[in-house]
Structures are given as C-alpha cells and as structure tokens.
Write an enzyme that holds these catalytic residues in place. Structure first.
Site, PDB file in Angstrom:
ATOM      1  CB  SER A  46     -29.991  32.221 -50.432  1.00  0.00           C
ATOM      2  OG  SER A  46     -30.646  33.395 -50.012  1.00  0.00           O
ATOM      3  CG  HIS A  50     -31.436  30.574 -58.155  1.00  0.00           C
ATOM      4  ND1 HIS A  50     -32.611  30.935 -57.531  1.00  0.00           N
ATOM      5  CD2 HIS A  50     -30.452  31.214 -57.501  1.00  0.00           C
ATOM      6  CE1 HIS A  50     -32.329  31.780 -56.541  1.00  0.00           C
ATOM      7  NE2 HIS A  50     -31.023  31.968 -56.505  1.00  0.00           N
ATOM      8  CE  LYS A 251     -36.883  39.118 -56.205  1.00  0.00           C
ATOM      9  NZ  LYS A 251     -36.007  37.963 -56.035  1.00  0.00           N
ATOM     10  NE  ARG A 312     -30.713  40.507 -52.596  1.00  0.00           N
ATOM     11  CZ  ARG A 312     -31.271  40.616 -51.396  1.00  0.00           C
ATOM     12  NH1 ARG A 312     -30.518  40.785 -50.319  1.00  0.00           N
ATOM     13  NH2 ARG A 312     -32.576  40.603 -51.266  1.00  0.00           N
ATOM     14  CB  CYS A 405     -13.396  24.073 -34.900  1.00  0.00           C
ATOM     15  SG  CYS A 405     -15.190  24.281 -35.042  1.00  0.00           S
ATOM     16  CB  CYS A 407     -19.022  23.536 -33.166  1.00  0.00           C
ATOM     17  SG  CYS A 407     -19.111  24.407 -31.601  1.00  0.00           S
ATOM     18  CB  CYS A 440     -19.328  27.473 -29.267  1.00  0.00           C
ATOM     19  SG  CYS A 440     -17.625  27.361 -29.832  1.00  0.00           S
ATOM     20  CB  CYS A 445     -11.986  26.949 -32.648  1.00  0.00           C
ATOM     21  SG  CYS A 445     -13.095  27.914 -33.692  1.00  0.00           S
TER      22      CYS A 445
END
Lengths: 492, 417
Positions: A46, A50, A251, A312, A405, A407, A440, A445
């Site tokens: 993620s 934290h 979770k 994980r 690239c 994008c 894309c 690319c």
C-alpha cells in the site's frame, strides 16, 4: 572472508539495513534473487508510511513504527524520494467502529504517534468530499504519509552502493554455511558468499532461511493482498489514505492516492501456501471493489489501469522477528516484516546496527565510516520539473528531449540513466523511471525501452526480458522462425 | 524569431497529413505538422496489409502506400513537417503548445489555430481486469504488429487473441503467415468487434476458430505466458461456471477496443465527450475552444482510413479559415441527439455553415432491413442491416439546416423497418 556481512534480500528491509551499515567501515554484500528492485512485498504493497497508532503497545512493531515514520520524513530529502505527506483516516461507520477508533487513539498516544485525533464524519467529508455519507467518525493521523515505494527501495540501495555496499541481483540464497557453531557465509546459485555475519531479510522466505540456522521458532504465513490501480487522472478523487475499521469480514480495504497521484485500493489478506503466487483472483478483486465502494461509493473503477497482488510475510504471532541467534553465532533475523514494515525499516536498520555492536562484538566491529555520504539524487523526473529546468536538462543532454513513455512523460535520458544505474530488464526500467506505469501499461513504451536496452547493453532484442529468467519479450526473428519451422516440417 | 505558425497540427498520421493539405489549400501560409515518431504516417506505417483507400483511390493499397500518396500531396502543397517532435503540454489560457525535439530542444509555439490529430490507442489489459499472473507474452495487437512488421521479431509461437477488433483479426492472419499457431479469437460480445470482411479474410480463410460470447478468465504463467483459461459468458457478460477450459499458449494478443488519445486535449481544457472519448466538436470540427480543431480517431474511432483523411481535410481547412479570421464567432450550435440504439456519434453539434456527415454506431446489431435517418426530415436511407462493428452515417446539407429555421435539435437514429 569475502565480506563482513551478507544480507539476504534487498527489499526495503534489507536495503535499509545495508544503507545503515554502510555508515561503518564494513564490506557488505546484498543478494537478491530478483532481476530488479523492488521485487517481493516491497513492490506490491500500500506504499504507506504509517502514523503509528495501529500497533499494540509492547510489540516489536510498535517499537519501530513511530521512529520509522520520523526517519522517513528526514530520509525523504537525503534520498530524494517522493513522499506525499497527506495523513490518513480510519473511517468508522457505526458506534462499534467508533469505539474501535477510541482504542486506536489510546494506542496511538501510548506509541507516541503525534497529532492523532478523532474527527466527525462531516469534518472528514469537508476534506474528502467523495467518501461515503455513512461514515460517522474518523481517526486522523497527520504524520501518516504515502511513499513512492519503487523509488524508495532503489534510492535506499543506491545510497548503500554509493557508500561501498555491493548488490548482487539474480542471486538466490540456497543455504547457510556454518562452521563450528559460527556463521561462515551463504551458498547461492552463483557460488558462496563468505562472511561471519548473515542477516536474514528474506521477506516471505525469511522463515525458510531462519530454518537453515536451525531457528524454527516462527513460521511465515504467506498472505496475499490484491489491489486495483487507477489512472493518474483519478488522483484528486481522494487526497489521503483511507482505512476501513477491521471487522469480521476482513482486515479492511483501504483507498488512497499514491505518491504519484493514482487512485489505489486494496489489499485483501488471503493466506496461502505458495510464497511466490502473486496472481490476482476474481474473489480477491471483488472483495477489494466492495471495500473500496463502501468507503468511496463512486470509486471510479472504470478508470482502472492494472490489478496486482503482493505476498506479505505474516507470522503466527503477527509480529516482526528481529534478533541475533546465540547459535550459530553471526546469524541475525530481520524476518516476518510486513505492515508496517516499509515504515519501520529505517528504524529496524538502526536497531540492527546497535544489535551488532552489543551482541556480536566478538564477531564483528563497527567502526564509523567518516566518508559516509547521506545524499543520493534521483534520476531527474521530467514530469515534475518546471519549464526552465526541463530546458536546461534538454540543452545539456538531448536525450532528455525525447519522450519514451508518453503516459508518464519519461524521457530517453531517464531510461539511459536507469541503465547506467544498473537496469537490465523492462521492469527494472519501469521501477526506476516509471516508464510503463501509466494508463497504457507499457503498450507504447515497452518496444522502445526494449530497443534502448538492446542498443545500450549490446544484446539482441529477442534476449531482452520483462523481469529476468524466462520472461523474454520475443521468441525470435520473423523469417528465421518461419524458415526453421518449414525446415523442421520438411524433415518430418 | 521564426515566422508565426498559422495552423499547427499535432500528429502526422492520416488525419494530420490531410489536415496539413486542407489548411494549405484554404490559404494558410505557414502550416506545420508535428510528429513524435521519426517518420510520417502514424500507425499506418505498420499496417503493411492491403485494404486501404478503396474509396479514396478506387484501388487497394497497403497502409504505407496509402500514406505515401497523401504525404506527396502534402509536400507539394507546402506543408512543413517536424518529426521526432513531441508535444508534451498545451496551456489552456494561451493555447501555447510546448514541444520537445533532440535538435531544437524545448520550444513554445503560439499558432493561429491548432488541429488535434493524435489518433487513438489500444485498450490495455488492466481495463478489463483479468485475474491471474503478469507474465511476459501479453501484448496489445498493435504492439505485436509493431514487433513483427517494423522490428522483424515474433512475439510468440502460439497465440490466443482476445477481442475481435480489426487489428486483432489482422494480427491473427499475420501470425499464421509467420508460421505461428493461432488457437482462436475470443470475443465477449455476441457480435464481432471488427469488420465482416476481416472475419472472412483473416479468420475464415485460415480456419482460425472464432468464439463469440467467450472470454479469457485467467492468465497462467509467471515468467512467460503458459496459457489462459477461457469461459463462455451469459447475457450479462458473467462467465458461466462449468464452461471453463484451459488453452495452452505463449502469447495473448489484445484487440479489446481503441480509445481516442486525448491527454493533450484535456490539458488544453476542451470538453471531452463521455461516450466517444474524443473532443466534443461541431460540423466544422471545431472543439469547445474555438481555436482548436480535431479530426480522425482522436474524435471518434473510425473503421476506414478514408473517413479519417476526409475529416482531416475538413478540419485543416476550417482551422485555416479560423486563423485567417474567416469563421464568425456567432455560428449556430444545434445539438445532435442520438436515438435509442445509437451508442455514439460525431459531430455533436451542427452549425449549418457547411454540408456535413454525422458518423454513428449502433449499440445492438439490427440483423434485418432498417432505416438510418436524421430528423427533422434531413436524411433517410434504407440499410440491409446495422452492426456495431460497422459505422453508419447520415448526410446533412447546409441548405437543409438553413431552411429548417429555428430547430432545437437534430435527432439521428437507426430503426428496423
């Protein structure tokens, strides 16, 4: 002995330890089986720094999370890493969940997480208008942040390399070398790496690696987390990091804006046997979508650009396993590192240095390296430069005036610099420059990056791989292939 | 200080090259076409199969041959081309166009009018969220076409094609010609995405199985693709349990749709149509910014390049008129509304200043005689059928609009008769 220390694994844990230990006069080797970094859980997570309220006081996690958070805010400048200091909210939909927020608030205070407070649902909606109208309260953590995890791992290991650490990719540890109760090194697919200290930062494989030292005190439970990643134009939809409260259903799914401005949602938490199974599943993706829509009812999933999964290194205790073994002497675990592992890693690294000084002084001596250079500069990010900076860059090196690239507006100059810094695969270039991370997904690319890799490394185009191993992009030349096939048919 | 550019065209594919010709013919002095690739022609450079220009040139040309004819005309007309030049930003207040090029560095251009001709791109895998791994060997059909036709390399030996867009069909045949195996083409809808003629010429002629209402539900493999699971789908496009089967392959080619490429258009602040994905335009091909025009697949994805070139000529000519101050600012703006079975159409507004063709696609196929029409009473034409994979059109004369007086909208539709 070849080295003083061998670190197994160059995820954020191993890389952070390597950099921290490069502050001392030590010969350090970091080995990783991947062809590019980050690979395992450090690639697919993620990307959260934290706030520090979520860990039970007294746990190892709680010990490292808040200090880790503080260190990242400092490292951001030193390592030139993108961090979005946006804060996070834990969202409560009813009284029970609000009570849970109060518990988290207390935990946060005990853990020393600064500025944590509970706000009303309406106050949350002032900041984040797209969240559900049914949210009644939220726990605000101002110090929480979102990091560009691709950049961070590369920055960390690059900084270590600048200070003398040697990185060996595509190098798989196959066993521990022990002699008379003392660690002698690591055997790998590329021969032996001899050192009196071996640090196990093997992530999802850290349990197996510990067992080589006879340590079976913990077991890794590979736990898959699946995610949606949306187009960068959706970034403004949510500005921070939204947690759900954990419930019986799971979770809790989060919704966040990545450091690069993409909307993202995940993860699931599915226990599995295979540590390498990073496939997404219909059930997992459905669960993420349901969770995302609960927090953000109009979650614009039609703007999805990719789905992915990470695995994980959960442990049965749910806590990190960080300690030196009495025997074999010289073996150190930095194992079972999962959330908040990215946050904690710099603090874990500092602790490992102390651990070596205090518990392994008979094996290794840590003498400060006066030449340590904390600063590391990122590959210039054309996208984020102002027009004058862009002009200057392009004048100095015309390769910065050629887009590869479209994008993510990545120039040929950036790709060349990534190759200079060690990129050998399409995914390595992607991790280091973000070429191919856009809407894309490399359609434009990928052939161009492949051509540049082929040209610069002087290897045939059909030898270029997506991510090492057997992941070749192409299977041969057109007419050759046809002729070979006809020849074979004639033989039959 | 270089001469002021009257008309600046972004993209030298079929739309952009035609726009250059159109602009010069209309009298614009300094017409510049920017192209990010090293050569002109856009995607047609890699379309080396025949079938282009049947309408425009009354003969069957390959993509490069078709483009060559237009590029010659453009050179004769005095259009300036700048290759290896990428536009990376358009400022919405000033219409400043920022370009980069290895020799010229970074430049800011302020033209009299802009024509957007960036074409379209292929929908990637992420757009359809297929579960499974992320191995090498998954390409959009166009990327694979580039590898085979431009670079001379094979993306794989045993292919599955997902989606039945035209590039996918063309690539199925191309893979066979190069000695590869094509396990089948799988289309989630109950009708093909591409042209019927391509189904016949690229699949049927080579015995490639074509499966409608079937899709890929899982991707297998970690390093290189090892196979896919395919399954039939119900009317809600949900995979039907029990119909799953494993198909071994090392390559998955995607032909699951094309999206107009409008990153620059969005930067420029012009309105983008929710359904077409292209700029909202009137029949002058003028966007919601009066100085910015658009043509070709950047506006709406066409089946035939002839239509793209036609539109380029019109947009270029109107951009020239605008730059020369010949387009009044108070032109009419009569909205076009699509009927029930019209999924998308363009242009969305009619000025009545010019004769116009409105292009459209139906949502559901009509496999019986039907009528395509524009109300009030502008156009009516009988058709043998109407299919989503094949565009339909209505033609409206400027005079018709003028003599219709004050009308609040024009309705277009296709209905069975």
């Amino acid at each position: 002995m070849d080295y003083d220390i061998v670190i197994i694994g160059s995820g954020i844990t191993g890389a952070s330890i390597a950099r921290e230990l490069s502050k001392y006069k030590l010969r350090i080797a970091v080995i990783d089986k991947a062809s590019e970094l980050p690979a395992g859980a450090s690639r697919a997570n993620s990307s959260m720094i934290h706030g520090g309220f979520d860990d039970k006081p007294g746990t190892v996690k709680a010990k490292f999370c808040v200090p880790g958070n503080k260190l990242w805010h400092k490292l951001k400048g030193e390592l030139d890493v993108h961090i979005n200091e946006c804060g996070s909210y834990v969202c409560a939909f009813n009284d029970d969940e609000t009570k849970h927020l109060e518990k988290l608030l207390e935990q946060g205070k005990t853990n020393g997480a600064p500025g944590v407070e509970i706000i009303s649902g309406d106050k949350l909606r002032e900041k984040e208008p797209n969240v559900s109208g049914e949210i009644v309260a939220a726990l605000w953590s101002p110090e929480a942040a979102i990091i560009n995890n691709f950049e961070a791992v590369n920055a960390m290991i690059e900084s270590a390399e600048i200070n003398g650490v040697k990185l060996f990719l595509e190098t798989t540890a196959t066993g521990l070398l022990v002699d008379g109760g003392k660690v002698r090194g690591v055997s790998t697919n590329r021969g032996e790496f001899l050192a009196p200290v071996v640090i196990n930062a093997g992530g999802v494989h850290s349990g197996e690696i510990a067992s080589w030292a006879g340590d079976t005190s913990f077991r890794i439970i590979p736990t898959k987390g699946e995610y949606f990643l949306l187009d960068r134009t959706t970034g403004g939809f949510i500005h921070s990091f939204l947690f759900s409260c954990p419930s019986k259903a799971g979770k809790g799914i989060t919704v966040l804006q990545t450091a690069e401005g993409n909307l993202m949602s995940g993860p699931t938490a599915t226990e599995q046997q295979d540590p390498e199974d990073r496939t997404t599943t219909p059930e997992g993706l459905a669960e993420v979508l349901k969770g995302a829509r609960r927090l953000v009812p109009n979650f614009p999933v039609n703007m999805n650009i990719t789905t992915f999964a990470g695995v994980r290194a959960n442990t049965e205790s749910g806590d990190f396993e960080i300690y030196a073994l009495k025997s074999p002497r010289g073996f150190v675990n930095a194992a079972g590192i999962k959330s908040p592992g990215f946050t904690s890693s710099p603090a874990i690294a500092e602790y490992i240095a102390e651990l070596l000084k205090e518990e392994l002084a008979d094996v290794i001596t840590l003498t400060p390296n006066e030449k340590f250079m904390p600063e590391r500069r990122n590959i210039p990010r054309f996208l984020y430069l102002d027009m004058d900076e862009r002009r200057k860059l392009a004048e100095n090196d015309p390769a910065y005036a050629q887009i590869v690239c479209r994008c993510e507006t990545v120039t040929e100059g950036q790709v060349l610099e990534a190759i200079r810094r060690g990129a050998r695969t399409i995914t390595a270039v992607k991790m280091m420059t973000r070429a191919g991370t856009g809407r894309c997904q490399g359609g434009f690319c990928c052939p161009r990056v492949a051509e540049i890799l082929s040209r610069e490394l002087n290897i045939p185009l059909d030898e270029i791989t997506r991510h090492g191993g057997e992941s070749k992009l192409l299977v041969g030349k057109t007419k050759e292939f046809l002729l070979n096939k006809k020849g074979a048919a004639a033989h039959e | 200080m270089s001469k002021k550019i009257d008309v600046l065209i972004i993209g030298a594919g079929p739309a952009g090259v035609a726009a250059g010709i159109g602009a010069r013919r209309e009298g614009a002095e300094n017409v510049v076409v920017l192209e990010r690739d090293w050569d002109l022609g856009g995607i047609l450079q890699q379309c080396i199969h025949p079938g282009f220009g049947l309408r425009t040139f009354k003969e069957e040309l390959t993509g490069p041959e078709y483009m060559h004819r237009f590029i010659e005309q453009a050179h004769e007309a005095g259009v300036e081309f700048r290759t290896n030049t990428m536009v990376f930003q358009i400022d919405r207040e000033t219409n400043t166009v920022w370009t980069m090029n290895k020799e010229r560095g970074i430049e800011a251009l302020n033209p009299g009018a802009i024509v957007l001709t960036m074409g379209c791109r292929e929908r990637p895998l992420g757009a359809i969220r297929i579960p499974g791994g992320r191995p090498a060997g998954i390409y959009t059909a166009g990327t694979a076409q580039r590898f085979v036709n431009m670079e001379g390399y094979m993306p794989g030996k045993r292919a599955v094609i997902l989606g039945s867009g035209d590039i996918g069909l063309i690539m199925a045949r191309r893979m066979i010609w190069e000695g590869a195996t094509v396990e089948g083409v799988y289309e989630v809808m109950s009708w093909p995405g591409g042209l019927r003629r391509n189904i016949a010429q690229c699949l049927d002629d080579y015995g490639i199985p074509f499966h409608l209402k079937t899709t890929v539900t899982k991707i297998h493999g970690q390093d290189r693709l090892e196979g896919v699971t395919v399954a039939e789908v119900d009317d809600h496009m949900t995979p039907i349990k029990g119909t799953e089967r494993f198909v071994e392959c090392d390559t998955l080619l995607l032909a699951i749709g094309l999206i107009p490429e409008n990153e620059l258009s969005r930067m420029a602040g012009i309105e983008i149509h929710k359904v077409t994905g292209g700029p909202v335009v009137n029949d002058l091909l003028q966007t919601t910014n009066p100085a910015i025009f658009a043509a070709g697949n950047v506006v709406i994805v066409y089946d035939l390049v002839d239509n793209v070139s036609d539109e380029g000529l019109v947009a270029g000519a109107n951009a020239a008129k605008y730059a020369l101050g010949k387009i009044p600012s108070d032109v009419k703006r009569i909205p076009v509304r699509g009927g029930e079975n019209v999924r998308l159409y363009s242009p969305q507004f009619v000025t009545g200043e010019t004769d116009t063709t409105i292009f459209m696609r139906v949502t559901h196929p009509i496999e019986q005689p039907c009528r395509v029409f524009a109300e009030p009473g502008f156009y009516s034409q009988r058709l043998r059928y109407a299919r989503p994979g094949e565009m339909n059109e209505v033609k409206i004369k400027a005079g018709q609009v003028k003599s219709a007086g004050d009308i609040s909208e024009i309705v277009i539709d296709i209905q069975p008769v």
